[in-house]
Design a protein around this motif. Structure first.
Motif, PDB file in Angstrom:
ATOM      1  N   ILE A 126      -2.194   1.910  -8.638  1.00  0.00           N
ATOM      2  CA  ILE A 126      -2.647   0.595  -8.189  1.00  0.00           C
ATOM      3  C   ILE A 126      -2.703  -0.362  -9.380  1.00  0.00           C
ATOM      4  CG2 ILE A 126      -4.542  -0.710  -7.146  1.00  0.00           C
ATOM      5  CD1 ILE A 126      -5.279   1.775  -5.554  1.00  0.00           C
TER       6      ILE A 126
ATOM      7  N   VAL B 287       0.730  -1.718  -5.058  1.00  0.00           N
ATOM      8  CA  VAL B 287       0.581  -0.263  -5.008  1.00  0.00           C
ATOM      9  C   VAL B 287       1.959   0.394  -5.017  1.00  0.00           C
ATOM     10  CG1 VAL B 287      -0.388   1.706  -3.755  1.00  0.00           C
ATOM     11  CG2 VAL B 287      -1.557  -0.516  -3.677  1.00  0.00           C
TER      12      VAL B 287
ATOM     13  N   LYS C 131      -1.203   8.529   2.522  1.00  0.00           N
ATOM     14  CA  LYS C 131      -1.077   7.571   1.414  1.00  0.00           C
ATOM     15  C   LYS C 131       0.012   8.079   0.474  1.00  0.00           C
ATOM     16  CE  LYS C 131      -5.582   5.333   1.759  1.00  0.00           C
ATOM     17  NZ  LYS C 131      -6.080   5.923   3.018  1.00  0.00           N
TER      18      LYS C 131
ATOM     19  N   HIS D 128     -14.867   2.043  -0.542  1.00  0.00           N
ATOM     20  CA  HIS D 128     -14.124   1.861   0.707  1.00  0.00           C
ATOM     21  C   HIS D 128     -15.042   2.000   1.914  1.00  0.00           C
ATOM     22  CE1 HIS D 128     -11.215   2.644   3.956  1.00  0.00           C
ATOM     23  NE2 HIS D 128     -10.312   2.076   3.184  1.00  0.00           N
TER      24      HIS D 128
ATOM     25  N   SER E  46       0.844  -1.194   0.000  1.00  0.00           N
ATOM     26  CA  SER E  46       0.000   0.000   0.000  1.00  0.00           C
ATOM     27  C   SER E  46       0.877   1.241   0.000  1.00  0.00           C
ATOM     28  CB  SER E  46      -0.908   0.011   1.237  1.00  0.00           C
ATOM     29  OG  SER E  46      -1.674   1.211   1.298  1.00  0.00           O
TER      30      SER E  46
ATOM     31  N   ASN F 238     -10.439   2.595  -4.986  1.00  0.00           N
ATOM     32  CA  ASN F 238      -9.465   1.588  -4.561  1.00  0.00           C
ATOM     33  C   ASN F 238      -9.708   0.223  -5.211  1.00  0.00           C
ATOM     34  OD1 ASN F 238      -7.570   0.059  -3.121  1.00  0.00           O
ATOM     35  ND2 ASN F 238      -8.811  -0.016  -1.267  1.00  0.00           N
ATOM     36  N   ARG F 239     -10.885  -0.357  -4.976  1.00  0.00           N
ATOM     37  CA  ARG F 239     -11.138  -1.721  -5.444  1.00  0.00           C
ATOM     38  C   ARG F 239     -11.311  -1.801  -6.964  1.00  0.00           C
ATOM     39  NH1 ARG F 239     -11.612  -5.929  -2.540  1.00  0.00           N
ATOM     40  NH2 ARG F 239     -12.969  -6.977  -4.043  1.00  0.00           N
TER      41      ARG F 239
ATOM     42  N   ARG G 184      -7.429   9.379  -2.173  1.00  0.00           N
ATOM     43  CA  ARG G 184      -6.388   9.505  -3.192  1.00  0.00           C
ATOM     44  C   ARG G 184      -6.819  10.480  -4.295  1.00  0.00           C
ATOM     45  NH1 ARG G 184      -6.330   3.821  -1.939  1.00  0.00           N
ATOM     46  NH2 ARG G 184      -4.322   3.163  -1.060  1.00  0.00           N
TER      47      ARG G 184
ATOM     48  N   GLY H 267      -7.607   1.704  -8.512  1.00  0.00           N
ATOM     49  CA  GLY H 267      -7.154   3.081  -8.611  1.00  0.00           C
ATOM     50  C   GLY H 267      -7.771   3.833  -9.773  1.00  0.00           C
TER      51      GLY H 267
END
Length: 347
Positions: free
Chosen positions: A284, A321, A201, A85, A8, A141-142, A173, A145
């Motif tokens: 990502i 990541v 991050k 998220h 990450s 995220n999932r 992000r 990115g």
């Protein structure tokens, strides 16, 4: 053997400038509003995000949950993307803390279709909960990115305004999104009433996030932060590196994006690994290892033995990541080690 940590962008260590800023930070009691460093951070973040005010919080999850608690009441409903998220990784906090019902909408690469959002907004009926909030996530995220386009965000925001439902952006992000789109971050955040951003991050600070919105909203949010035990005292020691992150670390995110594209291209050449390099927009990379005949956890264990760290994103999906502590040469070495591991198990 050098460890290459691709789990990450949260594993980054603070820069020397951040460490010096922590040492020299001017301090006060933030609960009394007297920490000048925290105040400077909140003012700078609010200005950059195009909002009236901002609130320094401990984490992205706390920022999101304070936003939900301020926007919504128990028994109401919030709309969010099915793999977001807030829904997937925040331990059902919206239900446990705010008592709200979450209604998920399946998106495409994290983007909900505006018509689906409009159809999900409840009408007035005693059988229905009130739709209190719409939540977006950019980058997602999932979805690897993925960047929500300005057009998508604008269309959802127009629906929300028409239906008088506020929009919250989980922008953990969001600076990655801004760099990928080549726009000022304010062009993204204009399509949300409130926004949460993370400093810990890709921006590389050791801790902390900010929640931004109208002045009235932030005053209410400040009390919810206190209720959650998030009232910090001499918090300038952690706000100082966040200021460095905000002012000095945004443009370099492009390096992480380039490294992610190089990683994806290298992985795509490995027999037994499925990656679409064209889908990599930010930092990502998600790889499918099903053709190896091994699970993601089994592959991750073998990679760890070779000094490459990543995380599972499903039974056969592995997430990598990139971040500021990963160099171009680290990417080349990681591809070499991953190839060695994969070819050792592929039949």
């Amino acid at each position: 053997m050098k460890k290459i940590d691709l789990r990450s962008d949260t594993v980054t260590l603070p820069t020397e400038a951040m460490r010096k800023a922590m040492t020299n930070a001017e301090l006060g009691d933030d609960v009394y509003g007297e920490d000048p460093t925290v105040n400077r951070l909140e003012e700078a973040a609010a200005e950059k995000l195009g909002k009236e005010a901002a609130l320094f919080v401990t984490s992205g999850t706390q920022g999101n949950q304070v936003a939900i608690l301020t926007h919504a009441r128990a028994g109401e409903e919030i709309l969010l993307e099915a793999d977001s998220h807030i829904f997937y990784y925040e331990a059902a906090a919206a239900s446990a803390l705010a008592g709200v019902q979450t209604r998920t909408i399946a998106g495409i690469r994290g983007a909900m279709h505006p018509k689906d959002v409009e159809q999900a907004i409840r009408g007035v009926n005693i059988h229905f909960p009130r739709t209190a909030l719409i939540c977006l996530e950019n980058t997602h995220n999932r979805a690897g990115g993925a960047v929500l386009s300005l057009e998508n965000m604008r269309a959802v925001y127009e629906v929300a305004q028409r239906k008088q439902v506020p929009v919250h952006l989980d922008g953990a992000r969001v600076f990655n999104a801004a760099v990928a789109l080549g726009v000022d971050v304010g062009e993204i955040t204009q399509y949300a009433d409130t926004v949460q951003i993370c400093f810990s991050k890709g921006l590389g600070a050791p801790v902390g996030s900010v929640l931004a919105g109208s002045r009235e909203f932030i005053e209410q949010a400040r009390q919810w932060r206190k209720r959650l035990g998030g009232g910090m005292r001499q918090a300038g020691v952690i706000a100082a590196p966040a200021i460095v992150a905000l002012t000095e670390m945004v443009d370099r995110l492009a390096e992480d994006h380039a490294n992610a594209r190089n990683l994806a291209a290298g992985l795509a050449e490995i027999k037994g690994v499925q990656v679409n390099p064209d889908s990599v927009e930010t930092n990502i990379v998600i790889a499918d290892v099903s053709e190896t005949g091994r699970s993601a956890l089994e592959i991750l264990d073998l990679l760890a033995q070779e000094g490459v760290l990543a995380v599972d994103f499903g039974d056969t999906l592995v997430r990598f990541v990139t971040h500021k502590d990963i160099s171009t040469s680290d990417i080349e070495e990681a591809i070499h080690r991953i190839n060695r591991v994969i070819q050792g198990v592929v039949v």
